[in-house]
Design an enzyme around this catalytic site. Structure first.
Site, short mmCIF file in Angstrom:
data_model
loop_
_atom_site.label_atom_id
_atom_site.label_comp_id
_atom_site.label_asym_id
_atom_site.label_seq_id
_atom_site.Cartn_x
_atom_site.Cartn_y
_atom_site.Cartn_z
N LYS A 105 0.76 -1.20 0.02
CA LYS A 105 0.07 -0.31 -0.26
C LYS A 105 0.96 1.19 -0.04
O LYS A 105 0.65 2.00 -0.51
CB LYS A 105 -0.97 0.31 1.29
CG LYS A 105 -0.44 -0.67 2.49
CD LYS A 105 -0.02 -1.52 2.85
CE LYS A 105 0.52 -1.94 4.22
NZ LYS A 105 0.16 -2.75 5.36
N GLU A 129 -5.37 -6.20 -4.31
CA GLU A 129 -6.36 -6.62 -3.38
C GLU A 129 -5.59 -7.08 -2.21
O GLU A 129 -6.53 -5.66 -1.70
CB GLU A 129 -6.72 -7.83 -4.04
CG GLU A 129 -8.11 -8.75 -3.56
CD GLU A 129 -8.87 -7.36 -3.61
OE1 GLU A 129 -9.34 -6.63 -2.76
OE2 GLU A 129 -9.76 -6.92 -4.83
N VAL A 132 -5.04 -3.49 0.75
CA VAL A 132 -6.77 -2.79 1.23
C VAL A 132 -7.01 -3.70 1.58
O VAL A 132 -7.87 -4.40 1.29
CB VAL A 132 -7.17 -1.32 0.57
CG1 VAL A 132 -8.09 -0.99 1.24
CG2 VAL A 132 -6.24 -0.61 -0.19
N GLY A 134 -6.68 -6.27 3.53
CA GLY A 134 -6.32 -7.65 4.12
C GLY A 134 -6.64 -8.62 2.93
O GLY A 134 -6.70 -8.89 1.53
N GLU A 190 2.80 -3.17 11.55
CA GLU A 190 4.43 -2.92 9.89
C GLU A 190 5.57 -3.18 10.88
O GLU A 190 5.29 -3.16 12.05
CB GLU A 190 4.17 -1.81 9.79
CG GLU A 190 3.25 -0.95 8.78
CD GLU A 190 2.44 -1.79 7.46
OE1 GLU A 190 3.21 -1.88 6.63
OE2 GLU A 190 1.37 -3.12 7.32
N ASP A 201 -0.86 4.26 7.66
CA ASP A 201 -1.09 2.86 7.06
C ASP A 201 -2.18 3.02 6.49
O ASP A 201 -2.94 2.86 5.38
CB ASP A 201 -0.74 2.32 7.75
CG ASP A 201 -1.21 0.52 7.63
OD1 ASP A 201 -0.88 0.10 6.28
OD2 ASP A 201 -2.71 -0.07 7.73
N LYS A 205 -3.73 2.97 2.30
CA LYS A 205 -5.16 2.68 1.60
C LYS A 205 -6.02 3.94 1.48
O LYS A 205 -7.08 3.35 0.54
CB LYS A 205 -5.56 1.23 3.10
CG LYS A 205 -4.30 0.60 3.22
CD LYS A 205 -5.06 0.06 4.56
CE LYS A 205 -4.10 -1.02 5.19
NZ LYS A 205 -3.86 -1.59 6.09
N GLY A 302 -2.68 -9.96 8.97
CA GLY A 302 -2.40 -11.60 9.02
C GLY A 302 -1.96 -11.94 7.34
O GLY A 302 -2.40 -11.84 6.73
N1 HSE Z 1 0.02 -3.42 9.32
C1 HSE Z 1 -1.27 -3.65 8.51
C2 HSE Z 1 -2.73 -3.54 9.58
C3 HSE Z 1 -0.79 -4.99 8.02
O1 HSE Z 1 -2.62 -3.92 10.48
O2 HSE Z 1 -3.61 -3.55 8.74
C4 HSE Z 1 -2.14 -5.00 6.63
O3 HSE Z 1 -2.53 -3.92 5.51
#
Ligand code: HSE
Length: 321
Positions: A105, A129, A132, A134, A190, A201, A205, A302
């Site tokens: 991302k 995919e 954003v 997961g 991260e 983050d 996204k 995850g």
């Molecule tokens: N560090 C991010 C989160 C990972 O916790 O959502 C998934 O993008």
């Protein structure tokens, strides 16, 4: 059976999850798609770590051109994270005629035009995919199944780490630092969890979603963003006393004054669909002028949920190889 060779950049948490998920579901993937997907080269410095998977050491390389210059490889999966060298590697891979799948991302939000234009110029696919939400197939939904809509509004819980922290603080009364350490151990956070807890983050996204949902390019640093570092157990208790939970919510809406977008910790009423989205689950609420209100929920962080999205993209591309 069609064999498709894949180069993997990065065998960290998500890379390992992707390798694992492919082996775990190989028989099902072969039966349903007729594809024999093989990760034949892996760009990775740490070749000795025990990851709980059996990888032929001959697959490892520290030279990206060993992957980009390999004519037998048609798809490159980029799971290095970070803007560079990931962006340059993706550009090099596409210029070498490879399609690219990424979960990155930060690189997409920063270099969306460069990456999408390089894909178009070379007539290859760039799919993201996993970047954003997961495992939630929200990008395919927005760009394909919902493509006939004009959207007016979105709200999302788009970071698993912060949602995990807020959930555990609220339901178990635990301390912020203790829960953050647990989220890191579970592979949600991260490399530098500041990006999670400060909201950067989510800004990456939301920047990607603004491109896809509202056709506007907004750099993540231009999205007004407040993270969760100032949220205390007292704040959470106060919200609870008013029948609310605190969630880190990304917002965007068309208004008479133009497109409004921001990210901030928000009191969410318990009867709102986002209130029951807990732990590492993410959710995206969209309002479209044909579909009306729609909410998608699933695991947003995850290794295996993210691998599900990565492999879905690989399969979509491999079908056309
Ligand atoms: N560090 C991010 C989160 C990972 O916790 O959502 C998934 O993008």
């Amino acid at each position: 059976m069609k064999t498709v060779n894949i180069g993997l950049l990065g065998l960290g948490n998500i890379g390992t999850g992707t390798y694992k998920a492919l082996e775990m579901n190989r028989a099902r993937i072969e039966a349903v798609t007729g594809l024999d997907l093989r990760i034949t080269r892996i760009l990775e410095v740490d070749v000795t770590r025990d990851r709980g998977i059996a990888v032929d050491p001959a697959k490892f390389t520290q030279d990206p051109s060993a992957i980009f210059g390999d004519p037998s490889i048609s798809i490159v999966i980029e799971l290095l994270g970070g803007v560079e060298p990931a962006t340059s590697f993706m550009v090099d891979a596409m210029n070498a005629g490879k399609s690219v799948v990424t979960a990155n991302k930060a690189a997409l939000a920063e270099n969306y035009e460069i990456l999408t234009e390089t894909a178009a110029k070379n007539g290859v696919s760039l799919r993201f995919e996993a970047s954003v939400g997961g495992g939630i197939p929200l990008i395919a939904a927005i760009t394909e199944s919902l493509a006939a809509n004009e959207f007016t509004e979105l709200q999302g819980i788009l970071n698993g780490t912060t949602n995990y922290i807020l959930t555990k603080m609220a339901t178990e009364g635990r301390d912020y630092a203790d829960v953050l350490a647990e989220a890191q151990a579970k592979g949600f956070a991260e490399a530098d969890p500041t990006a999670d807890v400060e909201g950067h983050d989510v800004a990456n996204k939301l920047s990607i979603l603004l491109s896809l949902v509202f056709d506007v390019r907004v750099k993540p640093q231009d999205i007004p963003t407040t993270g969760i570092t100032d949220i205390t157990k007292g704040d959470i208790a106060e919200a609870a006393s008013q029948g609310c939970v605190i969630k880190l919510v990304a917002n965007a809406a068309r208004t008479p004054d133009g497109l409004l977008y921001f990210i901030q910790p928000t009191w969410v009423n318990l009867d709102h669909p986002l209130a029951s989205v807990n732990n590492e689950f993410n959710a995206l609420f969209l309002k479209g002028n044909a579909v009306d209100d729609l909410t998608m929920i699933g695991k947003g962080a995850g290794p295996l949920p993210t691998a599900s999205a990565v492999l879905g993209d690989v399969i979509t591309i491999a079908k056309g190889v």
